[in-house]
Scaffold this motif. Structure first.
Motif, mmCIF file in Angstrom:
data_model
loop_
_atom_site.group_PDB
_atom_site.id
_atom_site.type_symbol
_atom_site.label_atom_id
_atom_site.label_comp_id
_atom_site.label_asym_id
_atom_site.label_seq_id
_atom_site.Cartn_x
_atom_site.Cartn_y
_atom_site.Cartn_z
ATOM 1 N N TRP A 259 -1.267 -32.731 88.564
ATOM 2 C CA TRP A 259 -1.440 -33.988 89.287
ATOM 3 C C TRP A 259 -2.834 -34.574 89.053
ATOM 4 C CZ3 TRP A 259 1.828 -37.351 90.917
ATOM 5 C CH2 TRP A 259 3.105 -36.968 91.325
ATOM 6 N N MET A 260 -3.856 -33.722 88.919
ATOM 7 C CA MET A 260 -5.207 -34.216 88.657
ATOM 8 C C MET A 260 -5.318 -34.824 87.252
ATOM 9 S SD MET A 260 -6.998 -33.936 91.366
ATOM 10 C CE MET A 260 -5.451 -34.363 92.200
ATOM 11 N N VAL A 261 -4.567 -34.264 86.296
ATOM 12 C CA VAL A 261 -4.519 -34.870 84.965
ATOM 13 C C VAL A 261 -3.980 -36.293 85.067
ATOM 14 C CG1 VAL A 261 -3.345 -34.788 82.721
ATOM 15 C CG2 VAL A 261 -4.344 -32.706 83.683
ATOM 16 N N ALA A 262 -2.862 -36.444 85.789
ATOM 17 C CA ALA A 262 -2.280 -37.777 85.976
ATOM 18 C C ALA A 262 -3.239 -38.688 86.743
ATOM 19 C CB ALA A 262 -0.945 -37.662 86.710
ATOM 20 N N ALA A 263 -3.839 -38.159 87.818
ATOM 21 C CA ALA A 263 -4.750 -38.966 88.630
ATOM 22 C C ALA A 263 -5.964 -39.429 87.829
ATOM 23 C CB ALA A 263 -5.209 -38.165 89.847
ATOM 24 N N GLY A 264 -6.461 -38.578 86.940
ATOM 25 C CA GLY A 264 -7.634 -38.936 86.148
ATOM 26 C C GLY A 264 -7.378 -40.090 85.202
ATOM 27 N N VAL A 265 -6.278 -40.026 84.437
ATOM 28 C CA VAL A 265 -6.025 -41.095 83.466
ATOM 29 C C VAL A 265 -5.594 -42.383 84.171
ATOM 30 C CG1 VAL A 265 -5.546 -39.583 81.511
ATOM 31 C CG2 VAL A 265 -3.690 -40.192 83.057
ATOM 32 N N VAL A 266 -4.860 -42.267 85.274
ATOM 33 C CA VAL A 266 -4.457 -43.465 86.022
ATOM 34 C C VAL A 266 -5.672 -44.125 86.666
ATOM 35 C CG1 VAL A 266 -3.129 -44.296 88.004
ATOM 36 C CG2 VAL A 266 -2.090 -42.699 86.395
ATOM 37 N N SER A 267 -6.578 -43.333 87.249
ATOM 38 C CA SER A 267 -7.786 -43.886 87.877
ATOM 39 C C SER A 267 -8.693 -44.558 86.852
ATOM 40 C CB SER A 267 -8.554 -42.779 88.604
ATOM 41 O OG SER A 267 -7.782 -42.217 89.642
ATOM 42 N N ALA A 268 -8.781 -43.982 85.648
ATOM 43 C CA ALA A 268 -9.605 -44.593 84.604
ATOM 44 C C ALA A 268 -9.071 -45.973 84.220
ATOM 45 C CB ALA A 268 -9.655 -43.688 83.379
ATOM 46 N N PHE A 269 -7.755 -46.144 84.322
ATOM 47 C CA PHE A 269 -7.156 -47.451 84.042
ATOM 48 C C PHE A 269 -7.344 -48.426 85.206
ATOM 49 C CE2 PHE A 269 -3.193 -49.964 84.763
ATOM 50 C CZ PHE A 269 -3.458 -50.974 83.833
ATOM 51 N N LEU A 270 -7.117 -47.957 86.431
ATOM 52 C CA LEU A 270 -7.165 -48.846 87.586
ATOM 53 C C LEU A 270 -8.583 -49.281 87.941
ATOM 54 C CD1 LEU A 270 -4.529 -47.143 89.940
ATOM 55 C CD2 LEU A 270 -4.241 -49.194 88.532
ATOM 56 N N TRP A 271 -9.554 -48.389 87.770
ATOM 57 C CA TRP A 271 -10.934 -48.695 88.146
ATOM 58 C C TRP A 271 -11.859 -48.431 86.961
ATOM 59 C CZ3 TRP A 271 -7.893 -45.522 91.477
ATOM 60 C CH2 TRP A 271 -7.398 -46.210 92.594
#
Length: 374
Positions: A259-271
């Motif tokens: 989940w942290m892998v997913a959260a990291g790449v998604v957060s880099a896109f969103l913010w």
């Protein structure tokens, strides 16, 4: 390779401890990033593949000269990096990755089982590593800034991202309790690989690779593409949205790391303004937490102490919690720039202690393994 990898991680993180404490006049982010990715993470990747591939392919295990070759390459990489001989460091890293590729290639013709479908992404991950290292050399180690930046992103993000998707897509459902260990079934893959799955895995790997070549002109597009692919692949193949049935400590932290892998790449896109902090969610909470948990699983399974995995495994709770705290502290450093150095010191010190504790816990178990399991 596992202890060597953790020692590489301690060197990479230790650099920030020395700088944040004022014992180094200047920080060297390039040394930190290359040591963490090409030293720490790469050693665990190669060690895992040389342990797991023979089992997945039902073929012969690693020979002594093959192990000696990758160990030597890892040691040369660390030594060259410490002396800032960056060209020699990349040559050593290429030797390490190509050795792993040839290790698998030599066993494919003698296999009695086909490799898992999702392991096509493992090949893409190793391809990222080889291409990125060659591009670093082609850039003159920084003289061509654009080329070097492309290479660094491929190494720091794409290399491990493809590997995680490939391995988690195969092993995560088993670890979570959805089916038996597929690598133990003599009939698994007997009918060959599903073509639609191969197409999806190949498309995912190719698109992730392509994203780094468009990032210079369209960074949001590249980040968004990786976010969609990562989240989609982990949900469909790793099935991380399902509840955990086997609530073992190593499984909980492996699932959390996915989940942290997913959260990291998604957060880099969103913010994108907090991209560095977001990517440290990926690096620390994703990649490094997965290594702490899954490598411990491998060591205990092969070290004649698999019964420890069935218990609470308090040492891993300590280490896993410390890694998550280190991740939170590192992200805070980007949010509170006025106290950046303080947060960096706290984050690196916490991760360093977790790494030392991990080494101290696993080292006796490496020597307790019976010879026929190695």
């Amino acid at each position: 390779m596992f202890p060597l990898g953790m020692l590489g991680g301690l060197l990479g993180v230790g650099h920030w401890i020395l700088w944040s404490a004022g014992w180094l006049a200047d920080s060297n982010p390039f040394f930190h990033s290359t040591m963490m990715v090409q030293g720490f993470l790469a050693c665990f990747v190669v060690g895992f593949l040389m342990t797991a591939l023979p089992r997945f392919l039902a073929t012969d295990t690693a020979r002594l000269w093959e192990v000696a070759l990758v160990v030597t390459a890892a040691l040369f990489f660390a030594g060259a990096s410490l002396s800032q001989s960056w060209v020699f460091a990349q040559i050593a890293f290429l030797t390490l990755i190509v050795s792993a590729l040839l290790f698998g290639a030599r066993r494919l013709p003698r296999r009695t089982k086909n490799p898992p479908d999702s392991f096509l992404l493992v090949a893409f991950g190793l391809l990222h590593a080889v291409l990125a290292s060659l591009l670093l050399l082609a850039s003159g180690m920084g003289r061509n800034v654009a080329l070097m930046e492309t290479a660094r992103q491929m190494l720091q993000i794409g290399f491990l991202l493809c590997l995680v998707l490939g391995i988690a897509g195969y092993l995560a459902p088993f670890l979570m309790g959805y089916g038996d260990d597929p690598s133990c079934d003599p009939d698994v893959h007997a009918k060959g690989m599903a073509r639609w799955k191969l197409f999806v895995h190949a498309a995912a790997g190719a698109l992730i690779l392509a994203s780094f070549f468009v990032e210079g002109n369209a960074p949001r597009v590249a980040a968004g593409l990786r976010a969609v692919i990562t989240l989609g692949h982990l949900l469909v193949f790793a099935k991380i949205a399902r509840p955990i049935r086997r609530k073992r400590t190593h499984v909980v932290f492996f699932w959390t790391a996915c989940w942290m892998v997913a959260a990291g790449v998604v957060s880099a896109f969103l913010w994108p303004e907090y991209r560095i902090g977001a990517l440290h969610i990926l690096f620390i909470g994703g990649y490094s937490l997965m290594i702490f948990a899954f490598a411990l699983n491998v060591i205990l399974s092969h070290g004649a102490q698999p019964e420890l995995l069935q218990g609470r495994l308090n040492p891993l709770w300590i280490m896993g919690t410390a890694v998550m705290v280190a991740m939170a502290l590192r992200v805070t450093a980007d949010l509170d720039a006025w106290r950046y150095q303080m947060w960096i010191q706290a984050a690196s010190g916490t991760w360093f202690l977790a790494g030392v504790f991990w080494l101290g816990y696993i080292f006796p178990k490496l020597w307790s393994a019976p010879h026929d399991t190695l």
